[in-house]
Structure formats: C-alpha cells, structure tokens
Design a protein around this motif. Structure first.
Motif, PDB file in Angstrom:
ATOM      1  N   LEU A 211      11.539  -9.683   4.323  1.00 43.81           N
ATOM      2  CA  LEU A 211      10.126  -9.608   3.971  1.00 43.81           C
ATOM      3  C   LEU A 211       9.605 -10.993   3.590  1.00 43.81           C
ATOM      4  O   LEU A 211      10.199 -11.694   2.787  1.00 43.81           O
ATOM      5  CB  LEU A 211       9.915  -8.666   2.783  1.00 43.81           C
ATOM      6  N   LEU A 212       8.478 -11.345   4.198  1.00 44.38           N
ATOM      7  CA  LEU A 212       7.902 -12.665   3.961  1.00 44.38           C
ATOM      8  C   LEU A 212       6.415 -12.499   3.665  1.00 44.38           C
ATOM      9  O   LEU A 212       5.720 -11.769   4.371  1.00 44.38           O
ATOM     10  CB  LEU A 212       8.094 -13.517   5.228  1.00 44.38           C
ATOM     11  N   GLY A 213       5.941 -13.152   2.640  1.00 49.17           N
ATOM     12  CA  GLY A 213       4.509 -13.040   2.349  1.00 49.17           C
ATOM     13  C   GLY A 213       4.121 -13.907   1.176  1.00 49.17           C
ATOM     14  O   GLY A 213       4.954 -14.256   0.345  1.00 49.17           O
TER      15      GLY A 213
ATOM     16  N   THR B 245       5.996  -4.556  -3.974  1.00 54.47           N
ATOM     17  CA  THR B 245       5.648  -3.141  -3.880  1.00 54.47           C
ATOM     18  C   THR B 245       6.286  -2.525  -2.640  1.00 54.47           C
ATOM     19  O   THR B 245       6.885  -1.453  -2.709  1.00 54.47           O
ATOM     20  CB  THR B 245       4.116  -2.981  -3.827  1.00 54.47           C
ATOM     21  N   LEU B 246       6.175  -3.216  -1.516  1.00 53.27           N
ATOM     22  CA  LEU B 246       6.773  -2.718  -0.282  1.00 53.27           C
ATOM     23  C   LEU B 246       8.294  -2.633  -0.431  1.00 53.27           C
ATOM     24  O   LEU B 246       8.917  -1.630  -0.061  1.00 53.27           O
ATOM     25  CB  LEU B 246       6.401  -3.640   0.893  1.00 53.27           C
ATOM     26  N   PHE B 247       8.869  -3.675  -0.980  1.00 56.74           N
ATOM     27  CA  PHE B 247      10.329  -3.703  -1.162  1.00 56.74           C
ATOM     28  C   PHE B 247      10.785  -2.504  -2.005  1.00 56.74           C
ATOM     29  O   PHE B 247      11.720  -1.800  -1.648  1.00 56.74           O
ATOM     30  CB  PHE B 247      10.732  -5.016  -1.840  1.00 56.74           C
ATOM     31  N   ASN B 248      10.079  -2.275  -3.107  1.00 54.52           N
ATOM     32  CA  ASN B 248      10.465  -1.163  -3.980  1.00 54.52           C
ATOM     33  C   ASN B 248      10.264   0.191  -3.308  1.00 54.52           C
ATOM     34  O   ASN B 248      11.078   1.087  -3.460  1.00 54.52           O
ATOM     35  CB  ASN B 248       9.684  -1.216  -5.291  1.00 54.52           C
ATOM     36  N   SER B 249       9.168   0.328  -2.560  1.00 56.53           N
ATOM     37  CA  SER B 249       8.925   1.592  -1.867  1.00 56.53           C
ATOM     38  C   SER B 249      10.020   1.862  -0.846  1.00 56.53           C
ATOM     39  O   SER B 249      10.484   2.986  -0.710  1.00 56.53           O
ATOM     40  CB  SER B 249       7.590   1.561  -1.127  1.00 56.53           C
TER      41      SER B 249
ATOM     42  N   LEU C  40       3.603  -7.940  11.934  1.00 57.16           N
ATOM     43  CA  LEU C  40       2.629  -8.281  10.901  1.00 57.16           C
ATOM     44  C   LEU C  40       2.159  -7.020  10.192  1.00 57.16           C
ATOM     45  O   LEU C  40       1.769  -6.047  10.836  1.00 57.16           O
ATOM     46  CB  LEU C  40       1.443  -9.007  11.540  1.00 57.16           C
ATOM     47  N   VAL C  41       2.183  -7.051   8.864  1.00 60.45           N
ATOM     48  CA  VAL C  41       1.684  -5.925   8.086  1.00 60.45           C
ATOM     49  C   VAL C  41       0.459  -6.385   7.307  1.00 60.45           C
ATOM     50  O   VAL C  41       0.535  -7.317   6.514  1.00 60.45           O
ATOM     51  CB  VAL C  41       2.773  -5.415   7.116  1.00 60.45           C
ATOM     52  N   LEU C  42      -0.659  -5.742   7.584  1.00 64.29           N
ATOM     53  CA  LEU C  42      -1.877  -6.067   6.836  1.00 64.29           C
ATOM     54  C   LEU C  42      -1.960  -5.115   5.660  1.00 64.29           C
ATOM     55  O   LEU C  42      -2.380  -3.963   5.786  1.00 64.29           O
ATOM     56  CB  LEU C  42      -3.099  -5.938   7.738  1.00 64.29           C
ATOM     57  N   ASN C  43      -1.506  -5.601   4.537  1.00 63.79           N
ATOM     58  CA  ASN C  43      -1.405  -4.764   3.350  1.00 63.79           C
ATOM     59  C   ASN C  43      -2.735  -4.712   2.605  1.00 63.79           C
ATOM     60  O   ASN C  43      -3.667  -5.428   2.947  1.00 63.79           O
ATOM     61  CB  ASN C  43      -0.283  -5.318   2.462  1.00 63.79           C
ATOM     62  N   LEU C  44      -2.776  -3.907   1.565  1.00 61.19           N
ATOM     63  CA  LEU C  44      -3.992  -3.676   0.780  1.00 61.19           C
ATOM     64  C   LEU C  44      -5.133  -3.185   1.669  1.00 61.19           C
ATOM     65  O   LEU C  44      -6.301  -3.529   1.470  1.00 61.19           O
ATOM     66  CB  LEU C  44      -4.408  -4.929   0.002  1.00 61.19           C
ATOM     67  N   ALA C  45      -4.748  -2.373   2.648  1.00 62.45           N
ATOM     68  CA  ALA C  45      -5.742  -1.850   3.580  1.00 62.45           C
ATOM     69  C   ALA C  45      -6.797  -1.037   2.842  1.00 62.45           C
ATOM     70  O   ALA C  45      -7.972  -1.042   3.219  1.00 62.45           O
ATOM     71  CB  ALA C  45      -5.056  -0.992   4.633  1.00 62.45           C
ATOM     72  N   ASP C  46      -6.384  -0.357   1.790  1.00 58.34           N
ATOM     73  CA  ASP C  46      -7.355   0.445   1.032  1.00 58.34           C
ATOM     74  C   ASP C  46      -8.444  -0.429   0.417  1.00 58.34           C
ATOM     75  O   ASP C  46      -9.628  -0.079   0.441  1.00 58.34           O
ATOM     76  CB  ASP C  46      -6.631   1.265  -0.045  1.00 58.34           C
TER      77      ASP C  46
END
Ligand SMILES: Nc1nc2c(ncn2[C@@H]2O[C@H](COP(=O)(O)OP(=O)(O)OP(=O)(O)O)[C@@H](O)[C@H]2O)c(=O)[nH]1
Lengths: 673, 77
Positions: A10-12, A20-24, A115-121
C-alpha cells in the motif's frame, strides 16, 4: 512473493486512508515490527482472497518517492526488491489533484499497480463526479472509488486487486515522459541511463530523479556509466537548476490533463471552521490544546476502569493463594515468587495497561479526527526549540499524568528519532505519582518551603528537557533532518471507533506481552534482593549491597535506606515513601511497598529521623529518577530499541543522582549538621 | 517581488517562483506547491507557521522557509 504468497503493497500520501484500508483488510491479522536494520515501523498483515492468503505491506513514507527520509528509502527499496506483486496507490478523491502526486511520482516504475480513489464519500458530498472508466483507460491500470471505513463495500476494490494481480497492469507513463522532454537535459540523461539501474525503475523515472537531485538515485547510477557517458552526465547535471520544480510542474500538468474531462469542476472553499479558528488562535490556541489533553487524560480513565477492576481482582487472589500454597507445604521462596512476583506483577501491569489502552485510544481518536495536526501547528515554534515537531507536546503533557501514557502517546509521532527524543524528554516531566508524594513530603519536611521546592522542580524540569534534548537530539534528530514544517491540516473526519478500538486492543495485547517480558525479571530480581526470611531489612541482600556502597551514595546525600528507596522508586514511585516506612519504621516490606500492598506510611517517624538536607536530596533524586518500570517497558515497546531504552534509563539515573548531590550540598549550607 | 510571508490574510496570489536546496524543493513540490499554483492566506500570525489554502488543501508552512516562495498577488475570486 513472500514464501509463495502474493504480496500487496500500500502506497499513499498521509491522510489518504492507508491505515484505514490496511486495518480493514487485515483486521487483527497484522504484525508491527521494524524494517530490518532500520528504526522505521513496519506494518504487515494478511487476508484471504478467493481461498488464497495475500500479504499486505504498509509502505512507510510521506508525500513522495524521493529519497528525503529513511521511510521513503525503505519504500523505494521495497518496490525495487520485487517482493510486491502489486502496489495499491491511494489518493484522496476530495483533494484529487494534489494527492495524485504520488501516482505521478510512481509513473515509470515497472511494478504492477492499481489506483484507489479513497474518501469517495467525501468527494460525493462535494458534488464531485469522477469518471472511473475514463481514468482507467488513460492510465491503463484498474481504478476504483472507495470509502475505506465502509468495509462492507469493497467489491470494486477486490476486482481491481484481482485484475492487477492477474494481468500485471503497468501504469502508462508515456504522456508524462513526453512532458519531461521539455526539460533541458532530460532526453540526454534518458539516453545514457540504463533501464533497471535500480531494479524495476525505468530510465525515464531515474532521469527525472537525477534532475530532482536525488542523491540515492545518483549514487546507484554513476558507477554504471562508462567514462564517456559519465562526462555527459556530469555536464548535464551541472546545468540543472531547481530540478524538482521543473519535474513537479510536469507532474501537475500531467495530472491536470488526466483529470480534464474526467472530473467535473467543483470549487472547494477553504473549510476554516469555528473550531479551527479557536484552536489556531494566537492566544487561546495553546490553552485549548492543554484543555484537550486534560480532557483526554480524564477520558482515558473511562476505558481504563475495567482493566483496573480486573487487575484488582487478580490482586485479591494473592492472599488466599499464598495461604493455600503455604498450607500445602510449598517453600516460602517458591510461594513468594509465584504470588508476589508473577501474580502481583501481572495484576500491577493489567491495572497500568488500562491507562495505556485509554491514552492510545484517546490519542488515536484525536489523530483520526484531525486534531493532532492542529496541535502540531500550534506548538510548532515551541517544540522546534527541542528539535521536535509540534505534536511532541502531547506526550510531554500526558506525562504530567503518567509517563507510560506519554510514551504510548508518542506513537503519533511519525519519525523514529523524534519519537525517541520525545519520550526521552517526556521522562523529565514528573508524573502523577511524583506529584502525589513530593508535595506531601515537602510540606511535612519544610512547611511553607514546599512551594519553593515545587517551583524548583518545575524549573529543573524545563532545564532537564533542554539539556536532554541537546544531548540526545544531536544523535536522534540530525541537523540535516531538522527542517521547517510542511504539513497538511486535513479536514475533520468522523472517527471509526470500532476499527480503532480493535486496533488499540491488538496493540495493548502486544504491549502486555512485551511489558511482561521486561517487568517480571526486574520484579524477580528486586524481590530476591529484598527477600528476608526473618522480616528484618538487615537480612536482605539489598541491605548488604546498600551498606557496602553507602560511603559512595552518602556523597549524594543518600544513606543506604534512602538509596534503597531511590532504587525502588525506579520500579514505582508510589512505593518510595512506603519503602522508607518499611526501612525506618518497620511497617510492611520493601517489596510490598513498591508493588502497592503495604498499608501505612509512617511519615512522623521519617520526620524525626531524616535530616533535612538528606530529605531534600531524596526528593530531587526520586522526582527525576527513571519514572517506573512500566514506563520503561512502554518506552521499549514504542521505540523498539533496547539500546535506547537502556541509554535513557542510565542517563536518568545519573542525572537524578547529580541533582541529589547538588540539592544535598545546598541543603547542608542551609541546615549545617 | 513579494514573498509568501507578505501575503495578507484573506488575499490570494499565484506562486511565481520557488528557490531552495534540492530537498526543500522536493518537499514543497510534493505537497502541491509549484510555480503557477494559486494560494490563499488563511493565517499569518507571529511565531506560528503560515496557514495557506492551495489545491483544495489546508497547508501549514514554516515561515522562514516560505520567504523563498515568491508570489504575485491576484484578486480573490
Ligand atoms: N469519510 C471518509 N473518511 C476516511 C476514508 N478513509 C479514511 N478516512 C478517515 O481519514 C482519516 C485518515 O485516515 P488514515 O487511514 O489514518 O490515513 P493514512 O493515510 O494512514 O494517514 P497517516 O496515518 O497519516 O499515514 C481517518 O480519520 C479515517 O477514518 C474514507 O474513505 N471516507
């Protein structure tokens, strides 16, 4: 691949939701250690996908892939090592343009990615619409939207992951490379630098790094060049100015192109809330932070209560068990070790851990919500004097309550050297236990003079912090690593209490095991030293050693009894007065005093027999001594370094004795014998 | 030309140039500040870092270092 298992890295950038992603993904299946030979924290975990175990590595680092820190070097080396089968690059969709910088910096690396576009909400709430399909086509890698905390909706994430693993999708960096060509010297560099000078990195990527003046990349490249290429290389490099600015402009231009037609334009206003105004206020900011810490400390006691209950429950077992064992004919030493060392330490640690749990949880919450970044801003100038970031003020403030909590709270500091230095100076802050005995002792011995002593303690504390920061700071936070603040203040987020709770519980279990390893041996040694078959202190080994070295300890104003209490205070400060009572007035045992089972402290006897100068020396000695073994163990747990924990402990012991020496001789001037 | 430190609270400007050592340039670029980008000053207090808003992000910057960021003021939109 690690042991035949697929690896996802995971890179960001910070605040992209990596943790958060790692823990999930990993839940409790995670392990925190150190990168080999480095002092950077390594987080690894695993999860099952389609019946196959997949390893997740959390790559450390900050805003880019340049070689500015150990963290970034580790990340680069990890990618070069080929261990990762795919890299998941995270970006914050609510600040898309800026947070895609990591993707731009990755372009040219030949390791499969998505690519993951997080915080989509959050982006959705802003009215932002992102055309994922178009973006994926432009980049030729899988792209998905994600709300990392919403772990039930991970389908599209898993689809991207599968695709990246199966098709080994590589990021299309042609457009960015085209843009680089406008930079003078780039094309020439690219023609002389071989691909894979660092494994997995294209010559385009390496050329960009050379232009940026990236020392680590240059060192790898230069030996690979033949004399003629080397001459050319040097000629090009000599002409480059402000390389990072040039490539940076290309990267952001590339991002702009990428986003045009893919995202609708929404104007985002600066969200400077009322709370932000208050906490960053010129005058009220600092008091507000201190109030928050006090509130946090009080709040920490709530989750701590169940632990305290359990700890006391375990304590209550000791007396009946002791009777039973002795009744069954067990040897008193065996009984003592089982009951007084093992069970008593477990009970003690469980009670203390409640507080570690509370502090870690409350601090984790403040960090997640985004308050910690504000604290960093408010205290930046103050803490910079110690060579630290503003956040370091939190562990120091918490240490007024409990040093162990302070050490645990230092987790929020992301640089190892700064973390160790923070803990080292936080030890100088007298903890709650010191505050519970020193004013009492001082007012008994010196009446109204107690006020002077308390003021002196506070002044010495500040001096101590400066001296300590100076001595250790040189090594822990090198000059070239001291730079001014460049930090995002993230928007406030609703915290994920459940996930945080699970994480903190896991950490607390880790701490428990580690702390046990430190504390049981120390308690055992201490118990053996203070063991007496007859009940008389004069029969203990402690007495024999103490009276043997008394001529030396007397120089510091500490006779063998006071010195024993001083040593005991590094196990637990609460016990120091009890130890004196045990030694001077024969109330309870030395060991019992330290682990908190002795009933009465006999201050009146102490007043009658301890000369004032010695009492003064003693007070300074225990206030600035090693705070307690649990704090020591927590320090070991947080720093992952036995060496530094030992160095700090020895340093504090010596410093405390020097202070005792000074106090004693000043005392002798005031009250000559 | 003026530098970022001189920008008044509430004003906006376009960054015209940045100078400094390779490390600083790399760090400031990676947080999104490049020549041509727009910044708005949120807070500029004594003894505190600057607080600016740029590329949808609130950023705290060391004051001394920010003197090497030159700007041209523009009308706020
Ligand atoms: N609303 C929302 N909040 C999120 C999302 N992902 C993460 N967050 C929150 O954003 C904050 C930062 O997330 P982290 O996971 O700590 O970010 P990180 O990238 O690990 O940041 P560092 O710990 O600084 O490296 C936390 O409060 C998260 O709960 C998301 O998709 N939506």
């Amino acid at each position: 691949m690690i042991n035949g298992k697929k690896v996802l890295a995971l890179l960001g950038q910070p605040n992209s939701g990596k943790s958060t992603l790692f823990n999930s993904l990993t839940g409790l299946k995670q392990h925190v250690g150190n990168w080999p030979g480095k002092t950077v924290e390594k987080k690894e975990g695993s999860f099952i996908r389609n019946g196959e175990e997949i390893i997740v590595a959390d790559l450390p680092g900050s805003y880019s892939l340049s070689a500015n820190s150990d963290e970034e070097m580790i990340t680069r080396d990890y990618i070069a090592s080929g261990k990762a089968d795919a890299v998941c690059i995270l970006a914050d969709s609510s600040q898309l343009e800026r947070s895609l910088f990591m993707l731009a910096d990755y372009a040219g690396i030949q390791v499969p990615c998505f690519l993951v576009l997080n915080l989509a909400d959050v982006a959705k709430d802003q009215g932002k619409e992102i055309n994922i399909k178009a973006l994926a086509e432009k980049l030729s890698i899988p792209v998905c939207l994600l709300s990392a905390p919403d772990s039930k909706n991970y389908e599209s994430f898993y689809k991207c992951l599968d695709e990246a693993f199966d098709k080994k999708t590589l990021l299309d960096s042609a457009a960015l490379e085209k843009a680089y060509e406008a930079i003078e010297g780039y094309s020439e560099l690219k023609s002389i630098i071989p691909d894979d000078a660092i494994k997995g990195y294209s010559s385009a990527w390496l050329s960009a790094k050379v232009i940026e003046g990236d020392k680590a990349a240059c060192e790898k490249i230069i030996p690979l060049l033949n004399p003629e290429s080397k001459r050319k290389y040097e000629a090009v490099v000599a002409k480059i100015q402000k390389g990072s600015v040039l490539t940076g402009q290309c990267k952001f231009a590339w991002i702009d192109d990428l986003l045009s037609g893919v995202v609708n334009k929404v104007q985002k206003k600066a969200e400077f809330t009322k709370f932000d105004k208050a906490i960053t206020h010129k005058v009220w900011g600092k008091p507000l932070v201190i109030l928050i810490v006090i509130g946090g400390l009080l709040a920490s006691f709530i989750p701590a209560l169940p632990f305290m209950g359990i700890g006391m429950g375990i304590s209550a077992l000791i007396a009946p068990l002791q009777e039973a064992l002795l009744g069954a004919g067990a040897h008193p030493i065996v009984t003592g070790i089982i009951c007084n060392v093992v069970i008593q330490s477990v009970a003690y640690i469980v009670q203390m851990l409640g507080f570690v749990f509370g502090v870690t949880f409350v601090f984790g919450l403040l960090e997640e919500v985004g308050i910690m970044a504000r604290v960093s801003y408010v205290f930046d100038n103050t803490m910079a004097r110690f060579g630290l970031q503003g956040k370091s003020v939190m562990p120091c403030l918490v240490s007024f309550g409990c040093t162990m909590g302070g050490a645990a709270g230092a987790r929020v500091i992301d640089n190892w050297g700064q973390k160790v230095l923070t803990i080292a100076i936080a030890w100088a802050v007298p903890c709650g236990a010191a505050w519970s005995i020193i004013p009492m002792l001082a007012s008994n011995f010196f009446g109204a003079g107690a006020v002077i002593i308390i003021v002196a303690i506070l002044l010495i504390m500040i001096l101590h912090m400066f001296v300590t920061a100076n001595i250790f700071g040189r090594i822990l936070v090198k000059k070239e690593d001291r730079y001014g603040m460049i930090m995002e203040l993230p928007p406030y987020h609703k915290p994920k209490v459940g996930a945080l709770l699970r994480y903190v519980l896991g950490r607390t279990k880790d701490t428990f095991l580690r702390v046990m390893k430190v504390i049981i041996p120390i308690c055992l040694i201490f118990w053996l030293l203070s063991y007496t078959a007859t009940g008389l202190p004069e029969n203990t080994i402690l007495y024999k050693i103490g009276s043997f070295i008394e001529p030396v300890t007397k120089v510091f104003g500490l006779n063998w009894k006071l010195f024993t209490a001083f040593i005991a205070s590094s196990v637990g400060k609460e016990g120091a007065v009890g130890v004196l009572s045990a030694l001077y007035a024969n109330t309870g045992t030395i060991y019992g005093a330290v682990v908190g089972t002795n009933a009465a402290n006999d201050i009146q006897t102490l007043l009658a027999v301890i000369p004032k100068a010695e009492a003064l020396a003693f007070m300074f000695a225990i206030t600035f001594n090693v705070p307690c073994i649990v704090a020591l163990a927590a320090t070991y747990q947080e720093t992952h370094s036995a060496k530094w924990t030992a160095i700090i402990s020895v340093y504090y012991t010596i410093f405390a004795l020097i202070l005792a020496f000074i106090a004693y001789h000043i005392g002798l001037l005031i009250w000559p014998v | 030309m003026r530098n970022l430190r001189d920008l008044k609270v509430g004003s906006e400007a376009i960054v015209s140039s940045i100078s400094g050592d390779a490390r600083y340039l790399s760090r400031i670029t990676s947080i999104g500040i490049t020549p041509g980008c727009r910044v708005r000053m949120l807070k500029n207090d004594k003894n505190r870092p600057l607080l600016i808003f740029s590329r949808d992000t609130m950023i705290a910057l060391n004051k001394k270092e920010s003197e090497s960021i030159l700007i041209e003021e523009v009308k706020a939109v």
